[in-house]
Write a protein that holds these residues in place. Structure first.
Motif, PDB file in Angstrom:
ATOM      1  N   PHE A  46       0.871  -1.183   0.000  1.00  0.00           N
ATOM      2  CA  PHE A  46       0.000   0.000   0.000  1.00  0.00           C
ATOM      3  C   PHE A  46       0.902   1.226   0.000  1.00  0.00           C
ATOM      4  O   PHE A  46       1.442   1.621   1.030  1.00  0.00           O
ATOM      5  CB  PHE A  46      -0.917  -0.011   1.227  1.00  0.00           C
ATOM      6  N   CYS A  47       1.085   1.846  -1.175  1.00  0.00           N
ATOM      7  CA  CYS A  47       2.079   2.917  -1.351  1.00  0.00           C
ATOM      8  C   CYS A  47       1.439   4.218  -1.815  1.00  0.00           C
ATOM      9  O   CYS A  47       2.037   4.969  -2.592  1.00  0.00           O
ATOM     10  CB  CYS A  47       3.137   2.488  -2.360  1.00  0.00           C
ATOM     11  N   ILE A  48       0.245   4.517  -1.361  1.00  0.00           N
ATOM     12  CA  ILE A  48      -0.491   5.685  -1.832  1.00  0.00           C
ATOM     13  C   ILE A  48      -0.278   6.851  -0.871  1.00  0.00           C
ATOM     14  O   ILE A  48      -0.431   6.688   0.334  1.00  0.00           O
ATOM     15  CB  ILE A  48      -1.997   5.368  -1.923  1.00  0.00           C
ATOM     16  N   PRO A  49       0.086   8.044  -1.359  1.00  0.00           N
ATOM     17  CA  PRO A  49       0.209   9.205  -0.469  1.00  0.00           C
ATOM     18  C   PRO A  49      -1.158   9.658   0.025  1.00  0.00           C
ATOM     19  O   PRO A  49      -2.148   9.565  -0.712  1.00  0.00           O
ATOM     20  CB  PRO A  49       0.872  10.267  -1.355  1.00  0.00           C
ATOM     21  N   PRO A  50      -1.242  10.158   1.264  1.00  0.00           N
ATOM     22  CA  PRO A  50      -2.550  10.482   1.855  1.00  0.00           C
ATOM     23  C   PRO A  50      -3.179  11.770   1.354  1.00  0.00           C
ATOM     24  O   PRO A  50      -4.344  12.033   1.644  1.00  0.00           O
ATOM     25  CB  PRO A  50      -2.241  10.591   3.353  1.00  0.00           C
ATOM     26  N   GLY A  51      -2.467  12.598   0.605  1.00  0.00           N
ATOM     27  CA  GLY A  51      -3.050  13.850   0.142  1.00  0.00           C
ATOM     28  C   GLY A  51      -2.970  14.941   1.203  1.00  0.00           C
ATOM     29  O   GLY A  51      -2.639  14.689   2.360  1.00  0.00           O
ATOM     30  N   ARG A  52      -3.329  16.164   0.822  1.00  0.00           N
ATOM     31  CA  ARG A  52      -3.173  17.301   1.731  1.00  0.00           C
ATOM     32  C   ARG A  52      -4.484  17.902   2.207  1.00  0.00           C
ATOM     33  O   ARG A  52      -4.567  18.425   3.310  1.00  0.00           O
ATOM     34  CB  ARG A  52      -2.321  18.381   1.056  1.00  0.00           C
ATOM     35  N   THR A  53      -5.513  17.865   1.373  1.00  0.00           N
ATOM     36  CA  THR A  53      -6.782  18.475   1.770  1.00  0.00           C
ATOM     37  C   THR A  53      -7.543  17.537   2.701  1.00  0.00           C
ATOM     38  O   THR A  53      -7.344  16.311   2.664  1.00  0.00           O
ATOM     39  CB  THR A  53      -7.651  18.770   0.542  1.00  0.00           C
ATOM     40  N   PRO A  54      -8.436  18.072   3.552  1.00  0.00           N
ATOM     41  CA  PRO A  54      -9.249  17.206   4.424  1.00  0.00           C
ATOM     42  C   PRO A  54     -10.043  16.172   3.638  1.00  0.00           C
ATOM     43  O   PRO A  54     -10.181  15.027   4.070  1.00  0.00           O
ATOM     44  CB  PRO A  54     -10.169  18.206   5.131  1.00  0.00           C
ATOM     45  N   GLU A  55     -10.554  16.569   2.465  1.00  0.00           N
ATOM     46  CA  GLU A  55     -11.340  15.636   1.648  1.00  0.00           C
ATOM     47  C   GLU A  55     -10.466  14.482   1.168  1.00  0.00           C
ATOM     48  O   GLU A  55     -10.880  13.310   1.218  1.00  0.00           O
ATOM     49  CB  GLU A  55     -11.945  16.370   0.440  1.00  0.00           C
ATOM     50  N   ALA A  56      -9.257  14.803   0.713  1.00  0.00           N
ATOM     51  CA  ALA A  56      -8.344  13.768   0.230  1.00  0.00           C
ATOM     52  C   ALA A  56      -7.923  12.844   1.359  1.00  0.00           C
ATOM     53  O   ALA A  56      -7.811  11.627   1.180  1.00  0.00           O
ATOM     54  CB  ALA A  56      -7.118  14.410  -0.415  1.00  0.00           C
ATOM     55  N   GLN A  57      -7.705  13.394   2.531  1.00  0.00           N
ATOM     56  CA  GLN A  57      -7.285  12.593   3.677  1.00  0.00           C
ATOM     57  C   GLN A  57      -8.398  11.658   4.137  1.00  0.00           C
ATOM     58  O   GLN A  57      -8.141  10.505   4.503  1.00  0.00           O
ATOM     59  CB  GLN A  57      -6.839  13.515   4.808  1.00  0.00           C
TER      60      GLN A  57
END
Length: 244
Positions: A46-57
């Motif tokens: 599982f190598c996916i970055p979590p993102g920066r915006t609250p929605e992406a997280q």
């Protein structure tokens, strides 16, 4: 990562939210409840970055939970979760995997919560805390040229070359590592000033500036993975810059 695994004799499946006709790509779409993968006795990276915006997280967390559920239902052999050394606080000490971490920022808390979801999944898991990634198309001097950083010029660098990140993950998977958490960071920790001076000089671009000069030796130790037998290809980060 996928190419390295395939070259090492692994049968690799790559997931996508979209339906693809390419070889070794399968659809895995949480929103549409599409799961074309067969994970029996598989190792899931599982190598996916979590993102920066609250929605992406939030979306990332749901994707992680669903992935763990699918892996458990299909009896996957192991789940290797790529986390980050960003979970460690900004304190001038050496951190290893056994230290208790008290989150003091929202980002830290989110990262630790994601790790806790993995820990509580009931699967055979390994959490790999990766240092800052450098390598082809990820030259540190290019990203920060001409910028002024709020961190100290004398803060320590905790990075890992892409070659070692990939080889380290392969080492962990093939060695049947039973450690729940592994730091994957080069064992060389120059100051940020020395490191970014070298990086920008190699590219012939503007240097990086710093707001502070206090000594901040925050070291993320990779002693555990080295004791397990892993050897870094790029032990020296100045040498690693020559291979970006």
């Amino acid at each position: 990562m996928a190419n390295k695994l395939a070259d090492s004799g692994w049968h690799v499946l790559k997931t996508s939210r979209l339906k693809k006709n390419e070889k070794d790509w399968v659809q895995f779409n949480v929103e549409q409840q599409v799961c074309d993968i067969n994970l029996s006795e598989a190792v899931w990276f599982f190598c996916i970055p979590p993102g920066r915006t609250p929605e992406a997280q939030n979306a990332y967390r749901e994707y992680l939970k669903t992935s763990l559920s699918v892996a458990k239902t299909q009896k996957a052999k192991r789940f290797i979760f790529c986390s980050t050394t960003g979970v460690y606080p900004n304190k001038p000490i050496s951190f290893n995997e056994n230290l208790e971490i008290d989150a003091n920022t929202d980002k830290q808390l989110r990262l630790l919560q994601n790790e806790q979801i993995v820990k509580e999944s009931g699967l055979n898991t390994v959490i790999v805390r990766l240092g800052g990634l450098m390598g082809p198309k990820r030259h540190p001097g290019r990203f920060l040229s001409g910028k002024t950083l709020s961190s100290s010029a004398n803060a320590s660098v905790n990075m890992v070359h892409q070659d070692d990140a990939v080889n380290g993950l392969l080492f962990i998977a093939e060695g049947d590592c039973q450690q729940p958490i592994i730091n994957l960071v080069a064992p060389h920790h120059p100051t940020k000033e020395a490191f970014y001076d070298k990086a920008t000089q190699l590219l012939g671009v503007l240097p990086v500036n710093f707001e502070k000069n206090e000594c901040e030796p925050r070291i993320i130790s990779s002693e555990k993975v080295r004791n397990l037998g892993f050897e870094f290809k790029h032990k020296d980060l100045f040498d690693a810059l020559e291979h970006c």
